[in-house]
Write a protein that holds these residues in place. Structure first.
Motif, PDB file in Angstrom:
ATOM      1  N   GLY A   9       0.817  -1.205   0.000  1.00 58.93           N
ATOM      2  CA  GLY A   9       0.000   0.000   0.000  1.00 58.93           C
ATOM      3  C   GLY A   9       0.851   1.255   0.000  1.00 58.93           C
ATOM      4  N   GLY A  10       0.200   2.404  -0.164  1.00 57.65           N
ATOM      5  CA  GLY A  10       0.930   3.656  -0.150  1.00 57.65           C
ATOM      6  C   GLY A  10       0.094   4.818  -0.617  1.00 57.65           C
ATOM      7  N   ARG A  38     -12.051  -4.059   0.823  1.00 59.94           N
ATOM      8  CA  ARG A  38     -11.547  -2.744   1.224  1.00 59.94           C
ATOM      9  C   ARG A  38     -12.567  -2.032   2.086  1.00 59.94           C
ATOM     10  N   GLN A  39     -12.056  -1.128   2.919  1.00 61.92           N
ATOM     11  CA  GLN A  39     -12.932  -0.361   3.806  1.00 61.92           C
ATOM     12  C   GLN A  39     -12.469   1.083   3.833  1.00 61.92           C
ATOM     13  N   ALA A  40     -13.328   1.961   3.364  1.00 62.80           N
ATOM     14  CA  ALA A  40     -13.067   3.390   3.411  1.00 62.80           C
ATOM     15  C   ALA A  40     -13.585   3.948   4.728  1.00 62.80           C
ATOM     16  N   LEU A  86      -5.773   4.251 -10.844  1.00 63.64           N
ATOM     17  CA  LEU A  86      -6.373   4.468  -9.526  1.00 63.64           C
ATOM     18  C   LEU A  86      -7.121   5.792  -9.463  1.00 63.64           C
ATOM     19  N   LYS A  87      -8.204   5.781  -8.696  1.00 56.68           N
ATOM     20  CA  LYS A  87      -9.063   6.954  -8.507  1.00 56.68           C
ATOM     21  C   LYS A  87      -9.112   7.306  -7.028  1.00 56.68           C
ATOM     22  N   PRO A  88      -9.429   8.553  -6.708  1.00 54.75           N
ATOM     23  CA  PRO A  88      -9.540   8.927  -5.289  1.00 54.75           C
ATOM     24  C   PRO A  88     -10.543   8.043  -4.535  1.00 54.75           C
ATOM     25  N   GLU A  89     -11.591   7.593  -5.202  1.00 50.02           N
ATOM     26  CA  GLU A  89     -12.583   6.748  -4.538  1.00 50.02           C
ATOM     27  C   GLU A  89     -12.071   5.333  -4.250  1.00 50.02           C
ATOM     28  N   ASP A  90     -10.877   5.001  -4.715  1.00 48.43           N
ATOM     29  CA  ASP A  90     -10.259   3.730  -4.352  1.00 48.43           C
ATOM     30  C   ASP A  90      -9.540   3.808  -3.004  1.00 48.43           C
ATOM     31  N   THR A  91      -9.476   4.993  -2.438  1.00 41.49           N
ATOM     32  CA  THR A  91      -8.824   5.164  -1.144  1.00 41.49           C
ATOM     33  C   THR A  91      -9.524   4.351  -0.075  1.00 41.49           C
ATOM     34  N   ALA A  92      -8.765   3.496   0.609  1.00 44.27           N
ATOM     35  CA  ALA A  92      -9.329   2.610   1.625  1.00 44.27           C
ATOM     36  C   ALA A  92      -8.196   1.792   2.250  1.00 44.27           C
ATOM     37  N   VAL A  93      -8.541   1.101   3.315  1.00 42.12           N
ATOM     38  CA  VAL A  93      -7.674   0.040   3.823  1.00 42.12           C
ATOM     39  C   VAL A  93      -8.061  -1.236   3.081  1.00 42.12           C
ATOM     40  N   GLY A 115      -6.195 -10.630   6.912  1.00 40.24           N
ATOM     41  CA  GLY A 115      -4.968  -9.927   7.233  1.00 40.24           C
ATOM     42  C   GLY A 115      -5.243  -8.668   8.021  1.00 40.24           C
ATOM     43  N   GLN A 116      -4.188  -7.929   8.327  1.00 39.71           N
ATOM     44  CA  GLN A 116      -4.338  -6.728   9.156  1.00 39.71           C
ATOM     45  C   GLN A 116      -4.670  -5.487   8.330  1.00 39.71           C
ATOM     46  N   GLY A 117      -4.532  -5.595   7.024  1.00 40.79           N
ATOM     47  CA  GLY A 117      -4.872  -4.486   6.138  1.00 40.79           C
ATOM     48  C   GLY A 117      -3.674  -3.633   5.770  1.00 40.79           C
ATOM     49  N   THR A 118      -3.780  -3.015   4.597  1.00 44.09           N
ATOM     50  CA  THR A 118      -2.757  -2.078   4.132  1.00 44.09           C
ATOM     51  C   THR A 118      -3.452  -0.858   3.541  1.00 44.09           C
ATOM     52  N   GLN A 119      -2.965   0.323   3.891  1.00 46.31           N
ATOM     53  CA  GLN A 119      -3.628   1.563   3.476  1.00 46.31           C
ATOM     54  C   GLN A 119      -3.249   1.939   2.048  1.00 46.31           C
ATOM     55  N   VAL A 120      -4.260   2.253   1.268  1.00 44.76           N
ATOM     56  CA  VAL A 120      -4.063   2.806  -0.072  1.00 44.76           C
ATOM     57  C   VAL A 120      -4.737   4.170  -0.098  1.00 44.76           C
ATOM     58  N   THR A 121      -3.975   5.187  -0.436  1.00 40.17           N
ATOM     59  CA  THR A 121      -4.505   6.547  -0.518  1.00 40.17           C
ATOM     60  C   THR A 121      -4.217   7.099  -1.906  1.00 40.17           C
TER      61      THR A 121
END
Length: 124
Positions: A9-10, A38-40, A86-93, A115-121
């Motif tokens: 993620g990143g 994913r969860q926003a 990628l789009k801004p609306e893809d932002t989520a863990v 898993g514990q999740g990875t942040q995508v912004t």
């Protein structure tokens, strides 16, 4: 007990690409269907993509079709999510999940390990 560890993620700009990875501890990895959710912020966790145990079958939520690709390498016990355009609306863990069946499912309740999740912004 299967342990899942996500990475990749990143923070990226709109239009960029990222590849997420999820490494599993389970040696019989091919017996598990795998998925990404994913969860926003302030929203429910939602299905993104899933792949069967053999890798021969995949399903996607409509909003990512044509942009995201799920794949797996059973020799490495790893599942991937290639995310393009990628789009801004893809932002989520983003969470990796494993199901104790080889057949895919898009239902959160069908998955047994997370898993514990990875942040995508994604910035605009």
């Amino acid at each position: 007990q299967v342990q899942l560890v996500e990475s990749g993620g990143g923070l990226v700009q709109a239009g960029d690409s990222l590849r997420l990875s999820c490494a599993a501890s389970e040696s019989t990895f091919s017996r598990y269907a795998m998925a990404w959710f994913r969860q926003a912020p302030g929203k429910e966790r939602e299905f993104v993509a899933a792949i069967s145990g053999s890798g021969g079958s995949t399903i996607y939520t409509n909003s990512v079709k044509g942009r995201f690709t799920i794949s797996r390498d059973n020799a490495k016990n790893t599942v991937y999510l290639q995310m393009n355009s990628l789009k801004p609306e893809d932002t989520a863990v983003y969470y990796c999940a494993a199901r104790r069946y080889t057949v895919t499912s898009l239902f959160r309740s069908d998955y047994d390990y997370w898993g514990q999740g990875t942040q995508v912004t994604v910035s605009s």
